[in-house]
Enzyme design. Structure first.
Site, mmCIF file in Angstrom:
data_model
loop_
_atom_site.group_PDB
_atom_site.id
_atom_site.type_symbol
_atom_site.label_atom_id
_atom_site.label_comp_id
_atom_site.label_asym_id
_atom_site.label_seq_id
_atom_site.Cartn_x
_atom_site.Cartn_y
_atom_site.Cartn_z
ATOM 1 N N ARG A 56 49.941 8.521 -27.661
ATOM 2 C CA ARG A 56 50.736 9.447 -26.848
ATOM 3 C C ARG A 56 52.122 9.630 -27.447
ATOM 4 O O ARG A 56 52.708 10.708 -27.386
ATOM 5 C CB ARG A 56 50.826 8.935 -25.410
ATOM 6 C CG ARG A 56 49.504 9.000 -24.651
ATOM 7 C CD ARG A 56 49.668 8.507 -23.215
ATOM 8 N NE ARG A 56 48.437 8.668 -22.452
ATOM 9 C CZ ARG A 56 47.514 7.728 -22.339
ATOM 10 N NH1 ARG A 56 47.684 6.567 -22.939
ATOM 11 N NH2 ARG A 56 46.425 7.938 -21.626
ATOM 12 N N ASP B 59 45.226 7.005 -13.675
ATOM 13 C CA ASP B 59 44.920 5.646 -14.137
ATOM 14 C C ASP B 59 44.244 4.827 -13.041
ATOM 15 O O ASP B 59 43.313 4.059 -13.301
ATOM 16 C CB ASP B 59 46.201 4.950 -14.605
ATOM 17 C CG ASP B 59 46.825 5.642 -15.814
ATOM 18 O OD1 ASP B 59 46.063 6.230 -16.608
ATOM 19 O OD2 ASP B 59 48.060 5.607 -15.943
ATOM 20 N N HIS C 143 52.218 5.486 -18.636
ATOM 21 C CA HIS C 143 50.893 6.057 -18.865
ATOM 22 C C HIS C 143 50.511 5.786 -20.313
ATOM 23 O O HIS C 143 50.628 6.637 -21.184
ATOM 24 C CB HIS C 143 50.922 7.559 -18.582
ATOM 25 C CG HIS C 143 49.576 8.210 -18.647
ATOM 26 N ND1 HIS C 143 48.467 7.718 -18.001
ATOM 27 C CD2 HIS C 143 49.154 9.334 -19.293
ATOM 28 C CE1 HIS C 143 47.428 8.508 -18.230
ATOM 29 N NE2 HIS C 143 47.821 9.489 -19.021
ATOM 30 N N ARG D 58 40.654 5.881 -12.720
ATOM 31 C CA ARG D 58 39.822 5.295 -13.775
ATOM 32 C C ARG D 58 39.493 3.837 -13.457
ATOM 33 O O ARG D 58 38.344 3.398 -13.604
ATOM 34 C CB ARG D 58 40.547 5.405 -15.122
ATOM 35 C CG ARG D 58 40.538 6.826 -15.666
ATOM 36 C CD ARG D 58 41.390 6.994 -16.903
ATOM 37 N NE ARG D 58 41.170 8.341 -17.479
ATOM 38 C CZ ARG D 58 42.000 8.936 -18.330
ATOM 39 N NH1 ARG D 58 43.124 8.325 -18.708
ATOM 40 N NH2 ARG D 58 41.717 10.140 -18.800
#
Length: 323
Positions: free
Chosen positions: A98, A158, A185, A161
């Site tokens: 990221r 998140d 994140h 998930r």
């Protein structure tokens, strides 16, 4: 009897989605089909948002809603948006972190924010573009809005998930699972097993520590796992659903407690950093931050996660200064 348009002025909620890629187009569909708001789908690519909007409009009779969906390349068409969602930017590719995206996407998000705020000066921004924590910081600085009106979508995704992987492991319904993930994140996110429950029972009582650690590791790599599988794309169904939940809580003033990337000002012992924590989302945006009672290890993990975000602050400030 002839039908005539009502003379009563109606101003339905309006949400602008900037970026008509997979996440943006899926979000536009969810917002319209849940009858939450009229949607403006904006993109720099001429014709793409217009085509997607027309396609979505043609589905209205089947989906039984009358929301307006506008596709445009002009920020003037986004005027008076209650919420602006930023999904524009490059997606991750296999092997790309990221953070690799920060400079490229930072310039995109900076420009998007500057143009959107001109036409919707009182809007609430939700940032989806990666790296999310840093992009949320840029949006806040560039918009000049109070911190409660700028947030990032990360913790909801998140947590979803983590929720999914717990359900798969235990063979139970995801509807019975409530999961909590804090932090940035990225690979240093902080799933909290103590606050992750199945019908109120902590997963620490339902599975051993090694299994929990494996699920935590998979959650941290949840996005990368999808990128590796897809090769030429990244996740978009779950991110769009996660963003939709946030928009819904704001527009309907549902005041849900959701993990959101926000600017901390002393909470959890952290200051001047954007990181994911539980927040109360209502019509004003982030209405309060909920401080959980963390163990020493959980607190340390959260601080390490926040410090990783803070280390990029100099690059963010340099980008803003050069704009």
């Amino acid at each position: 009897m002839a039908l005539t348009p009502s003379t009563i002025a109606c101003f339905p909620p309006r949400v602008t989605v900037v970026g008509s890629g997979n996440v943006g187009s899926a979000l536009a569909q969810r917002l319209a089909e849940k009858n939450l708001a009229d949607v403006v789908l904006l993109d720099v690519v001429e014709g793409r948002p217009q085509g997607l909007a027309l396609d979505l409009m043609q589905a209205r009779g089947i989906e039984r809603h009358d929301r307006q969906i506008i596709g445009t390349n002009d920020y003037a068409d986004t005027a008076n948006s209650d919420v602006v969602v930023i999904t524009a930017g490059l997606p991750r590719k296999p092997g790309m972190s990221r953070d690799d995206l920060m400079l490229i996407n930072g310039k995109i998000v900076l420009e998007v924010t500057k143009q959107a705020i001109v036409h919707s000066p009182n809007t609430i921004f939700i940032v989806v573009t990666n790296p999310l924590d840093q992009m949320t910081h840029i949006t806040w600085k560039a918009s000049g809005l109070p911190v409660h009106q700028v947030m990032g979508m990360a913790g909801v995704l998140d947590s979803a998930r983590f929720q999914t992987f717990v359900a798969m492991e235990l063979g139970v319904s995801t509807s019975d699972i409530s999961a909590t993930v804090l932090g940035s994140h990225g690979d240093l996110m902080v799933p909290l097993p103590r606050y992750t429950t199945v019908n109120g029972i902590s997963i620490t009582e339902l599975m051993d520590a090694d299994t929990i650690e494996q699920l935590i590791d998979r959650t941290r790599k949840g996005g990368a796992e999808i990128v590796d599988l897809m090769k030429t794309g990244s996740a978009f169904y779950a991110p769009s659903s996660s963003t939709c939940v946030m928009v819904e809580s704001i527009l309907l003033n549902k005041c849900r407690i959701l993990p959101v990337t926000t600017y901390l000002q002393g909470q959890y012992g952290l200051r001047d950093v954007f990181v994911g924590v539980p927040c109360r989302l209502g019509c004003q945006g982030i209405e309060s931050v909920l401080e959980l009672d963390l163990t020493e290890a959980e607190q340390l993990a959260l601080h390490q996660s926040a410090e990783a975000v803070r280390q990029t602050s100099d690059r963010i400030e340099a980008l803003l200064a050069s704009s």
